[in-house]
Design an enzyme around this catalytic site. Sequence first.
Site, PDB file in Angstrom:
ATOM      1  N   GLY A   1       6.160   5.366  -4.525  1.00 23.31           N
ATOM      2  CA  GLY A   1       5.379   4.999  -3.342  1.00 23.31           C
ATOM      3  C   GLY A   1       5.495   5.959  -2.173  1.00 23.31           C
TER       4      GLY A   1
ATOM      5  N   GLU B   1      11.137   6.629  -8.451  1.00 28.73           N
ATOM      6  CA  GLU B   1      10.012   6.817  -9.386  1.00 28.73           C
ATOM      7  C   GLU B   1       8.779   7.399  -8.706  1.00 28.73           C
ATOM      8  OE1 GLU B   1       9.328   2.860 -10.816  1.00 28.73           O
ATOM      9  OE2 GLU B   1      10.834   3.018 -12.365  1.00 28.73           O
TER      10      GLU B   1
ATOM     11  N   GLY C   1       5.387   9.314  -8.246  1.00 26.09           N
ATOM     12  CA  GLY C   1       4.288   9.786  -9.090  1.00 26.09           C
ATOM     13  C   GLY C   1       3.426  10.707  -8.242  1.00 26.09           C
ATOM     14  N   ARG C   2       2.765  10.067  -7.264  1.00 20.89           N
ATOM     15  CA  ARG C   2       1.872  10.801  -6.358  1.00 20.89           C
ATOM     16  C   ARG C   2       2.569  12.018  -5.717  1.00 20.89           C
ATOM     17  NH1 ARG C   2      -2.028   7.753  -3.816  1.00 20.89           N
ATOM     18  NH2 ARG C   2      -0.738   5.983  -4.401  1.00 20.89           N
TER      19      ARG C   2
ATOM     20  N   ARG D   1     -10.852   6.708  -5.728  1.00 23.65           N
ATOM     21  CA  ARG D   1      -9.946   6.241  -4.666  1.00 23.65           C
ATOM     22  C   ARG D   1     -10.677   5.951  -3.353  1.00 23.65           C
ATOM     23  NH1 ARG D   1      -6.397   8.655  -2.524  1.00 23.65           N
ATOM     24  NH2 ARG D   1      -4.921   6.961  -2.271  1.00 23.65           N
TER      25      ARG D   1
ATOM     26  N   TYR E   1      -9.888   2.298  -2.255  1.00 28.40           N
ATOM     27  CA  TYR E   1      -8.916   2.146  -1.167  1.00 28.40           C
ATOM     28  C   TYR E   1      -9.413   2.650   0.184  1.00 28.40           C
ATOM     29  CZ  TYR E   1      -5.954   2.307  -5.376  1.00 28.40           C
ATOM     30  OH  TYR E   1      -5.418   2.117  -6.612  1.00 28.40           O
TER      31      TYR E   1
ATOM     32  N   CYS F   1     -24.943   6.219  -9.574  1.00 29.12           N
ATOM     33  CA  CYS F   1     -25.932   5.287  -9.053  1.00 29.12           C
ATOM     34  C   CYS F   1     -25.292   4.152  -8.254  1.00 29.12           C
ATOM     35  CB  CYS F   1     -26.765   4.738 -10.207  1.00 29.12           C
ATOM     36  SG  CYS F   1     -27.621   6.057 -11.048  1.00 29.12           S
ATOM     37  N   GLU F   2     -24.616   4.510  -7.195  1.00 27.35           N
ATOM     38  CA  GLU F   2     -23.989   3.553  -6.275  1.00 27.35           C
ATOM     39  C   GLU F   2     -24.075   4.168  -4.893  1.00 27.35           C
ATOM     40  OE1 GLU F   2     -21.477   0.861  -6.640  1.00 27.35           O
ATOM     41  OE2 GLU F   2     -21.824   0.623  -8.790  1.00 27.35           O
TER      42      GLU F   2
ATOM     43  N   TYR G   1      -3.679  10.036  -9.498  1.00 29.29           N
ATOM     44  CA  TYR G   1      -4.608   8.891  -9.543  1.00 29.29           C
ATOM     45  C   TYR G   1      -6.062   9.339  -9.440  1.00 29.29           C
ATOM     46  CZ  TYR G   1      -0.190   6.564  -8.814  1.00 29.29           C
ATOM     47  OH  TYR G   1       1.106   6.160  -8.942  1.00 29.29           O
TER      48      TYR G   1
HETATM   49  C1  LIG Z   1       6.602   0.554 -10.810  1.00 27.65           C
HETATM   50  C2  LIG Z   1       6.013   1.764 -10.206  1.00 27.65           C
HETATM   51  N1  LIG Z   1       6.784   2.858 -10.065  1.00 27.65           N
HETATM   52  C3  LIG Z   1       6.290   3.987  -9.533  1.00 27.65           C
HETATM   53  C4  LIG Z   1       4.987   4.073  -9.101  1.00 27.65           C
HETATM   54  C5  LIG Z   1       4.495   5.344  -8.528  1.00 27.65           C
HETATM   55  O1  LIG Z   1       4.035   5.224  -7.236  1.00 27.65           O
HETATM   56  P1  LIG Z   1       3.604   6.509  -6.428  1.00 27.65           P
HETATM   57  O2  LIG Z   1       2.709   7.298  -7.312  1.00 27.65           O
HETATM   58  O3  LIG Z   1       2.908   5.995  -5.236  1.00 27.65           O
HETATM   59  O4  LIG Z   1       4.859   7.260  -6.123  1.00 27.65           O
HETATM   60  C6  LIG Z   1       4.160   2.948  -9.215  1.00 27.65           C
HETATM   61  C7  LIG Z   1       2.758   2.985  -8.745  1.00 27.65           C
HETATM   62  O5  LIG Z   1       2.012   2.083  -8.740  1.00 27.65           O
HETATM   63  C8  LIG Z   1       4.687   1.756  -9.787  1.00 27.65           C
HETATM   64  O6  LIG Z   1       3.928   0.668  -9.933  1.00 27.65           O
END
Ligand SMILES: Cc1ncc(COP(=O)(O)O)c(C=O)c1O
Length: 447
Positions: free
Chosen positions: A262, A304, A306-307, A344, A348, A375-376, A405
């Site tokens: 997150g 964890e 990701g983004r 996105r 969002y 078409c939106e 994402y």
């Molecule tokens: C359980 C869990 N871990 C990690 C992430 C990664 O989040 P981010 O990409 O915002 O760091 C998510 C994203 O939804 C998640 O649900």
Amino acid sequence: MTLLEIFPSLRSGMPSPRVDTTVWPCETHYDDLGRITVGGVALADLADQYGTPTYVLDETEVRRRCQAYRKHFPDAEIIYAAKALVTKSVARWVTEEGLSVDVCSAGELAIALAAGVDPQRIVLHGSGKPFAELETAVAAGVGRIVIDSLTEITLLSALVSRPQQVLLRLSPGIDVHGHPAVKTGVADQKFGFPLGSAQAAEAIERILRQPGLELVGFHCHLGSQIHDPDYYGEAVRRMVGAMARVRDEHDVLLTQLDLGGGHAVAYRSGDAEMNLYVLADILDDALDAACARHGFPRPHIALEPGRAIVARAGVTLYRVMTVKHIEGGRTFVIVDGGMNDNPRVALYGARYDAVVANRHPTGPHMTATVAGRYCEAGDILATDVRLPADLRPGEILAVPCTGAYHHSLASSYNAVGRPPLISVHQGRPHEQLRRETPTDLLTRDLG
Ligand SMILES: Cc1ncc(COP(=O)(O)O)c(C=O)c1O
């Protein structure tokens, strides 16, 4: 005439006025023709070679972000959240940089395994894991499974034939005030169990009763695009308290605390992002205080992201189809991609920037809305962006910070196939994913 126009070679290697490295990959420059290059490759050349829209991913940037996490959190396990973007190469790069991988489906698991990721370094997530997926994960020998429901405890215990390490997902009741679709730390949402609730207590008891399940720790995920590190400090305090209660009530010592992902990135210049240095400090202080308060040994921390690993490494290329000045309204730049490759904005209300990549515009600019081909009416990519007033059909627009994402959320609405993903590294492109074609779409149509 400016000096740069007389001597265009002065531009290469210079920080560009068009690009901001908090939003673009670090390896972004100009070439002698004034075109934007990423990883040593001109984006306009990629558009010509692979067509548009196309996702471009800078390998160096992905690796740098992994290294930044390893440097700032030397004692923590960094688990890459594959949902942000996963291909075999991405899974390989992040594990080569020392990260583990979190997957949330059999598909993501298959990609990670195909990339040669050690199953022990894979963590399985999901709010409704199908039995077959649990079966596949257990058979593959994934290291940890994050339990999200009571049903899953029953299914998993029926499945395992050797001890399976599990974490229990708790929601610590922390409201990060993000978009409702990605707010996961509060009690009233679908993931996990509210911390301190009777259901959480029941889940803990049930897991501990199962000889095949080894409860090693707790997991929480507060939400997305969080730039205030204090929320994570609060999560540590609450979660360590919950771990201490398990010790007191069950005489079981949990050793792992997974704080989820997150961490915010800047999508446009000036957007707030997570400062890893400050986050590391806050986590450390919160751990010291919480562990001292409960006389609890310091757990192994996992993060964890990701983004924050892949977002800035990605740039999406579009070709301008037309420029429309609506009488009494806005100027629309219509491109050949849109909500299929970047949902996105519609999902969002995300905001992006867009720049011309095939030349260095020196004349007057206009304010425009970049819209897609689908078409939106809501198929918008960027609003109120500054683009050259003489922008023409056929020119290339680049949208930065599109590594996370985007491909993973892409659809084939209007039966338009998903774009290819081209990685760039040291001046060379590598086609990681080819474009999805009408033939691909027809292959699934058995009628
Ligand atoms: C359980 C869990 N871990 C990690 C992430 C990664 O989040 P981010 O990409 O915002 O760091 C998510 C994203 O939804 C998640 O649900």
